[in-house]
Design a protein around this motif. Structure first.
Motif, PDB file in Angstrom:
ATOM      1  N   PHE A 558     -12.204  15.765   2.372  1.00  0.00           N
ATOM      2  CA  PHE A 558     -11.053  15.351   1.683  1.00  0.00           C
ATOM      3  C   PHE A 558     -10.289  14.275   2.491  1.00  0.00           C
ATOM      4  CE2 PHE A 558      -6.346  15.195   1.139  1.00  0.00           C
ATOM      5  CZ  PHE A 558      -6.271  14.686   0.003  1.00  0.00           C
ATOM      6  N   PHE A 559     -10.200  14.596   3.737  1.00  0.00           N
ATOM      7  CA  PHE A 559      -9.398  13.780   4.997  1.00  0.00           C
ATOM      8  C   PHE A 559     -10.148  12.557   5.521  1.00  0.00           C
ATOM      9  CE2 PHE A 559      -7.220  18.047   4.956  1.00  0.00           C
ATOM     10  CZ  PHE A 559      -6.001  17.503   4.548  1.00  0.00           C
ATOM     11  N   ASP A 560     -11.617  12.736   5.400  1.00  0.00           N
ATOM     12  CA  ASP A 560     -12.380  11.533   6.099  1.00  0.00           C
ATOM     13  C   ASP A 560     -12.991  10.874   4.985  1.00  0.00           C
ATOM     14  OD1 ASP A 560     -11.959  12.484   8.580  1.00  0.00           O
ATOM     15  OD2 ASP A 560     -13.754  13.882   8.857  1.00  0.00           O
ATOM     16  N   ILE A 561     -12.842  11.383   3.649  1.00  0.00           N
ATOM     17  CA  ILE A 561     -13.453  10.312   2.602  1.00  0.00           C
ATOM     18  C   ILE A 561     -12.368   9.958   1.523  1.00  0.00           C
ATOM     19  CG2 ILE A 561     -15.017  10.220   0.523  1.00  0.00           C
ATOM     20  CD1 ILE A 561     -16.625  12.476   2.084  1.00  0.00           C
ATOM     21  N   GLY A 562     -11.732  10.870   0.855  1.00  0.00           N
ATOM     22  CA  GLY A 562     -10.669  10.684  -0.106  1.00  0.00           C
ATOM     23  C   GLY A 562      -9.606   9.854   0.263  1.00  0.00           C
ATOM     24  N   MET A 563      -8.921  10.648   1.661  1.00  0.00           N
ATOM     25  CA  MET A 563      -7.647   9.938   1.917  1.00  0.00           C
ATOM     26  C   MET A 563      -7.875   8.521   2.736  1.00  0.00           C
ATOM     27  SD  MET A 563      -4.849  11.666   1.471  1.00  0.00           S
ATOM     28  CE  MET A 563      -3.923  11.666   2.978  1.00  0.00           C
ATOM     29  N   VAL A 564      -9.225   8.428   3.319  1.00  0.00           N
ATOM     30  CA  VAL A 564      -9.403   7.066   3.751  1.00  0.00           C
ATOM     31  C   VAL A 564      -9.422   5.934   2.729  1.00  0.00           C
ATOM     32  CG1 VAL A 564     -11.133   5.681   4.819  1.00  0.00           C
ATOM     33  CG2 VAL A 564     -10.577   8.104   5.827  1.00  0.00           C
ATOM     34  N   ASP A 570      -2.913   1.946  -0.377  1.00  0.00           N
ATOM     35  CA  ASP A 570      -1.661   2.502  -0.212  1.00  0.00           C
ATOM     36  C   ASP A 570      -1.475   3.623  -1.221  1.00  0.00           C
ATOM     37  OD1 ASP A 570       0.681   2.723   0.988  1.00  0.00           O
ATOM     38  OD2 ASP A 570       1.542   1.105   0.015  1.00  0.00           O
ATOM     39  N   ALA A 571      -2.352   4.609  -1.381  1.00  0.00           N
ATOM     40  CA  ALA A 571      -2.043   5.471  -2.440  1.00  0.00           C
ATOM     41  C   ALA A 571      -2.454   6.976  -1.725  1.00  0.00           C
ATOM     42  CB  ALA A 571      -2.908   5.273  -3.368  1.00  0.00           C
ATOM     43  N   ILE A 572      -2.152   7.293  -0.498  1.00  0.00           N
ATOM     44  CA  ILE A 572      -2.423   8.359  -0.009  1.00  0.00           C
ATOM     45  C   ILE A 572      -1.682   9.573  -0.513  1.00  0.00           C
ATOM     46  CG2 ILE A 572      -3.079   7.359   2.190  1.00  0.00           C
ATOM     47  CD1 ILE A 572      -0.577   8.574   3.471  1.00  0.00           C
ATOM     48  N   ILE A 573      -2.026  10.806  -0.253  1.00  0.00           N
ATOM     49  CA  ILE A 573      -1.567  11.848  -0.833  1.00  0.00           C
ATOM     50  C   ILE A 573      -0.599  12.739   0.480  1.00  0.00           C
ATOM     51  CG2 ILE A 573      -1.348  14.304  -1.855  1.00  0.00           C
ATOM     52  CD1 ILE A 573      -4.048  13.339  -3.217  1.00  0.00           C
ATOM     53  N   GLN A 574       0.698  12.773   0.447  1.00  0.00           N
ATOM     54  CA  GLN A 574       1.265  13.498   1.528  1.00  0.00           C
ATOM     55  C   GLN A 574       0.988  15.016   1.482  1.00  0.00           C
ATOM     56  OE1 GLN A 574       5.487  12.800   1.657  1.00  0.00           O
ATOM     57  NE2 GLN A 574       5.773  14.044   3.520  1.00  0.00           N
ATOM     58  N   HIS A 575       0.699  15.346   2.546  1.00  0.00           N
ATOM     59  CA  HIS A 575       0.557  16.948   2.495  1.00  0.00           C
ATOM     60  C   HIS A 575       1.563  17.297   3.616  1.00  0.00           C
ATOM     61  CE1 HIS A 575      -2.521  15.961   5.814  1.00  0.00           C
ATOM     62  NE2 HIS A 575      -2.853  15.002   4.866  1.00  0.00           N
ATOM     63  N   GLY A 576       1.766  18.835   3.537  1.00  0.00           N
ATOM     64  CA  GLY A 576       3.005  19.187   4.323  1.00  0.00           C
ATOM     65  C   GLY A 576       2.876  19.500   5.649  1.00  0.00           C
ATOM     66  N   ALA A 614       2.946   3.655   2.653  1.00  0.00           N
ATOM     67  CA  ALA A 614       2.342   4.942   3.585  1.00  0.00           C
ATOM     68  C   ALA A 614       1.183   4.575   4.594  1.00  0.00           C
ATOM     69  CB  ALA A 614       2.137   5.941   2.677  1.00  0.00           C
ATOM     70  N   LEU A 615       1.071   5.052   5.804  1.00  0.00           N
ATOM     71  CA  LEU A 615      -0.050   4.668   6.594  1.00  0.00           C
ATOM     72  C   LEU A 615      -0.770   5.858   6.833  1.00  0.00           C
ATOM     73  CD1 LEU A 615       1.605   2.146   8.916  1.00  0.00           C
ATOM     74  CD2 LEU A 615       0.188   1.624   7.140  1.00  0.00           C
ATOM     75  N   TYR A 616      -2.053   5.957   7.155  1.00  0.00           N
ATOM     76  CA  TYR A 616      -2.908   7.191   7.284  1.00  0.00           C
ATOM     77  C   TYR A 616      -3.837   6.954   8.517  1.00  0.00           C
ATOM     78  CZ  TYR A 616      -6.331  10.963   6.532  1.00  0.00           C
ATOM     79  OH  TYR A 616      -7.072  11.910   7.001  1.00  0.00           O
ATOM     80  N   THR A 617      -4.008   7.957   9.239  1.00  0.00           N
ATOM     81  CA  THR A 617      -4.691   7.732  10.272  1.00  0.00           C
ATOM     82  C   THR A 617      -5.811   9.012  10.239  1.00  0.00           C
ATOM     83  OG1 THR A 617      -5.568   8.201  12.406  1.00  0.00           O
ATOM     84  CG2 THR A 617      -3.370   9.161  11.803  1.00  0.00           C
ATOM     85  N   ASN A 618      -7.198   9.018  10.492  1.00  0.00           N
ATOM     86  CA  ASN A 618      -7.930  10.109  10.348  1.00  0.00           C
ATOM     87  C   ASN A 618      -8.184  10.577  12.006  1.00  0.00           C
ATOM     88  OD1 ASN A 618      -9.810   7.930  11.602  1.00  0.00           O
ATOM     89  ND2 ASN A 618     -11.436   8.308  10.165  1.00  0.00           N
TER      90      ASN A 618
END
Length: 867
Positions: A558-564, A570-576, A614-618
């Motif tokens: 999920f974190f290396d495929i879907g979230m990327v 610009d549509a990531i899912i925030q997780h806690g 939102a921004l994301y890093t793997n």
């Protein structure tokens, strides 16, 4: 856009070529002249011989008028329900009649039938012969001696030839019957003997010759020959409209050439013939509405192929353009999606055609409607997987991913960050390790607030409070009692946050963070539109046990495929955990919502709706702990899926076409993400429905799900396998040998997700479900995969039973069996996860543990930590 148009065009051409290649077009011999006889049962749609309702004379006239256009005669099977009017009416239209007496119900009816056919033969000069009974010996309703006696009785009273209709091998089995009749009225129906369509006519001629050798000099009449236009295959015999046309026309020409007397079964489709399996209703040369199925001259083609092809191609093109309208794919991406879209569209067209090609009753119509809806949903979900697969394999490299872009320098006066760490009944040693990692952060301006919530036991709170005091003023300890679960605790933390803090960071109590976490990510808040920066979850105990290895592999996908991929739009899912939020944005939105048990994901969506990006890093900036047990793994996923349903209920209006709060691409990703939860629920529901359908197939003889309803399930499974294998190999940094474990863990959660989805559809409030980590899980006696094991075993056993009882090698039944076997895999995956857990316990605990493998526990296992 050019790539999309080119792909749509190429895929449409390939699709059209496929329909052309696989279209069943035949060029049988042309029939000149009239057919000798056609079997005629006058029961129209909506009527049934069991109803004993007289057939209106007007209907008899209309039917006989249709028959008279192609035939010189008719064969009847009974004389009740007004059928005794047929000889007189047929005479007015120049039709000869083979009149039949139905034998085998009761002696009273036998007597009535025999007396009536005798009277009709005497009264009507167009009655050319009498048949006493139809396949009576085959059904075992009368003995051969009884049949011979009845035949002789009728023969004494009429001047026309008398016989009885029986299958060819019955005549060979009872040669004495041949001596009692004036001619052999033989039924030769190659379909029922599993003969391939191309051999049907030659097979029939061979059986006629066999009878001629067995009964030299005896007149032989083929009293029934035919082929069904629809239904399941019987061994090599495959029904189809084009096969029916070719076989009947070739036989008619061959019979004329050889001088064979014959009767074709039958004139009209008989919708009421449910006692003959799937093909019973489809033997007519005319359909039940009295329309000719084929012409007697010229080429023959399936009438429905053209419109099915048009619908499929138009739908495939529409799916391609709709699915890629907001994308900018390259040719590889666009072509893969377009071909998949057209392939799924063909399945939808075939499913849509079912009610137009088959006679439906209420039960079948309802089953079709449910199946068709499922095919549509499976199509959408499968294409979502194909889209992501194509985008990763053929699309451009990620462009928005922090870590792949140049690092931003830390400003001279870095913004203050308030790190919030909620904890509920967490092991103190684990929380202290988290605090130690925060103290080592390479960031000059932060505070940490540890919120121990609803945990009165000093065992949990006292060591944590002491460590906070040791770490100094930057660490604040709160021991509170509040409602709202984790969201409530985080809202209390906001009240105690330093006034000058501009950024809020949240981590779970089990996370050990890297020193560069804030230094690397906080500078991106220099852009005032950035409301959220998210780093992935990862786990430091992923190699501790076989169970944790497979769980860790599942999370990584999920974190290396879907979230990327979501980050690109610009549509990531925030997780806690490992999330950093702009404080003024959080407060502007009213803080964390206590109306959902996934307050983190819900906040991320609200940030998008408010116009933030939102921004994301793997990059792995933090490592937590995995769920302690398979049961805890399921509990966590239940919470996520149930929370997704809560979010859908509260935010669905934001993904409607008219909403302006989200971009089209954001809408696409959130709908696609929600659909994955629904896909598991749909998959479980389809499995249950199919499981309930199995006894209907085995014991009641109802229809087997058609190819159009089973192949999409298998296609979706194949796409999921490819999606997992190829994308893990492309994006996830782990050995390929770990991929099957990831797939196993993902599949094992299907029933859990389904339960959560259905619960979320009917209930809006469930308590927050805590995930046991760090040794908090209590060892229970229950098998966490009990129901999955039951359903998986039933599905697999049903598949085996269907295949073992499929003596006629019906293709649909074999495909249904394969479908059931595939549907058993997610349930059996849960059983495998449970066995992995029990096995590793047995390895750790040695001789004491075998009891635990079977759901027992030792006295030591039940002890809780001292408080």
């Amino acid at each position: 856009m050019r790539a999309v148009l080119v792909a749509a065009l190429v895929a449409a051409v390939v699709h059209a070529a496929g329909w052309f290649v696989f279209a069943k077009n035949e060029l049988p011999a042309d029939v000149t002249g009239e057919i000798s006889y056609l079997s005629y049962s006058p029961y129209a749609p909506g009527s049934d011989p069991k109803d004993r309702e007289p057939v209106p004379v007007e209907q008899l006239k209309r039917d006989l008028g249709v028959i008279a256009n192609v035939s010189r005669g008719v064969r009847t099977y009974s004389v009740i329900d007004g059928v005794d009017e047929v000889p007189a009416l047929a005479a007015k239209m120049g039709l000869n009649v083979i009149v039949g007496a139905w034998i085998g119900d009761t002696e009273e009816r036998d007597r009535h039938e025999m007396e009536t056919v005798v009277a009709l033969a005497k009264k009507n000069r167009n009655v050319r012969s009498v048949l006493v009974g139809n396949e009576v010996l085959l059904r075992g309703e009368r003995t051969v001696d009884e049949m011979m006696a009845m035949i002789r009785e009728v023969k004494k009273q009429v001047r026309v030839p008398v016989s009885t209709g029986e299958i060819w091998y019955q005549w060979l089995q009872y040669p004495e019957l041949a001596k009692a009749v004036d001619y052999i009225a033989v039924h030769i129906l190659p379909y029922w003997e599993g003969v391939a369509a191309e051999d049907a006519v030659s097979y029939t001629i061979a059986k006629i010759e066999e009878l001629r050798k067995a009964f030299p000099g005896k007149r032989i009449v083929v009293a029934e020959f035919g082929w069904p236009s629809q239904g399941y295959n019987n061994l090599a015999a495959v029904p189809s409209a084009t096969s029916q046309a070719k076989i009947l026309r070739d036989f008619l020409v061959e019979a004329q050439r050889r001088g064979i007397e014959y009767n074709i079964v039958e004139a009209f489709d008989q919708v009421w013939k449910t006692n003959e399996g799937s093909v019973g209703a489809y033997w007519g040369m005319f359909d039940a509405h009295r329309n000719a199925k084929f012409s007697l001259t010229g080429p023959v083609a399936d009438k429905n192929t053209l419109w099915k092809a048009i619908v499929a191609i138009v739908l495939g093109t529409g799916l391609t353009l709709l699915g890629l309208r907001t994308r900018q794919p390259n040719y590889g991406h666009a072509m893969m999606f377009a071909l998949a879209g057209h392939g799924m569209a063909a399945g939808v067209a075939l499913a849509l055609a079912y009610p137009f090609e088959n006679y439906l009753n209420i039960g079948i119509a309802l089953t079709w409607a449910v199946g068709f809806v499922m095919v549509l949903l499976i199509t959408v979900m499968t294409l979502g997987k194909v889209h992501e697969l194509a985008e990763v394999l053929f699309g451009a490299k990620p462009r928005r991913l922090i870590g792949d872009t140049p690092a931003l320098p830390l400003p001279a006066s870095p913004p203050k960050v308030s790190i919030h760490v909620p904890a509920y009944r967490e092991q103190p040693a684990m929380v202290i390790e988290t605090l130690n990692s925060l103290a080592a952060l390479d960031y000059p301006n932060f505070e940490a607030i540890i919120i121990v919530n609803n945990t009165p036991e000093a065992f949990y709170s006292a060591p944590v409070a002491a460590r906070c005091r040791e770490l100094g003023d930057r660490f604040k300890f709160l021991n509170i009692t509040c409602s709202g679960f984790k969201a409530g605790a985080l809202n209390v933390a906001l009240q105690h946050t330093a006034a000058d803090a501009e950024v809020i960071a949240v981590i779970d109590a089990d996370y050990v963070v890297q020193p560069g976490w804030l230094k690397d990510l906080v500078p991106h808040f220099a852009d005032p539109t950035v409301g959220l920066i998210q780093a992935p979850q990862d786990h430091r105990d992923g190699a501790d046990s076989p169970l944790k290895r497979v769980m860790n592999a599942e999370y990584a996908g999920f974190f290396d495929i879907g979230m990327v991929q979501r980050n690109e739009d610009d549509a990531i899912i925030q997780h806690g955990t490992m999330c950093i939020v702009r404080r003024d944005a959080l407060e502007r939105l009213g803080g964390w919502s206590t109306e959902t048990i996934v307050e983190d994901t819900e906040l991320g969506l609200r940030l998008y709706e408010a116009g933030y990006q939102a921004l994301y890093t793997n990059v792995r900036y933090g490592h937590g702990l995995l769920p302690d047990t398979f049961s805890a793994f399921k509990t966590q996923r239940f919470r996520w899926a149930y929370g997704a349903m809560q979010i859908i209920r509260k935010h669905w209006q934001h993904v409607t076409p008219t909403s302006r709060t989200l971009t089209p691409r954001q809408k696409f990703h959130f709908i696609a993400g929600w659909s994955l939860w629904l896909a598991d629920a749909l998959g479980a529901l389809a499995s249950m429905m199919n499981l309930l359908w199995v006894p209907m197939v085995l014991f009641v003889g109802v229809i087997i799900p058609t190819v159009a309803f089973t192949v999409p399930i298998m296609t979706a499974f194949a796409v999921n396998v490819l999606h997992c294998g190829l994308l893990y190999a492309k994006r996830v940094r782990m050995p390929l040998k770990e991929v099957p474990g990831a797939a196993l863990a993902a599949m094992s959660l299907q029933l859990t997700v389904a339960r959560a989805v259905f619960a979320g559809l009917v209930r809006d409030r469930l308590p927050f479900l805590r995930t046991d980590k760090g040794g908090n899980a209590k060892r229970g006696r229950e098998n966490p995969a009990k129901w999955e094991t039951v359903f998986g075993a039933l599905l697999l056993a049903s598949a085996l039973v269907l295949e073992l009882t499929n003596e006629d090698r019906i293709t649909e039944m074999s495909l249904f069996a394969v479908t059931l076997a595939i549907q058993s895999l997610p349930f059996l995956a849960a059983s495998a996860m449970m066995l992995i857990e029990r096995f590793q316990k047995s390895q750790v605990c040695g001789a004491v543990q075998p009891a635990a493998v079977f759901g027992l526990e030792s006295a030591a296992d039940s002890m809780e930590p001292s408080r």
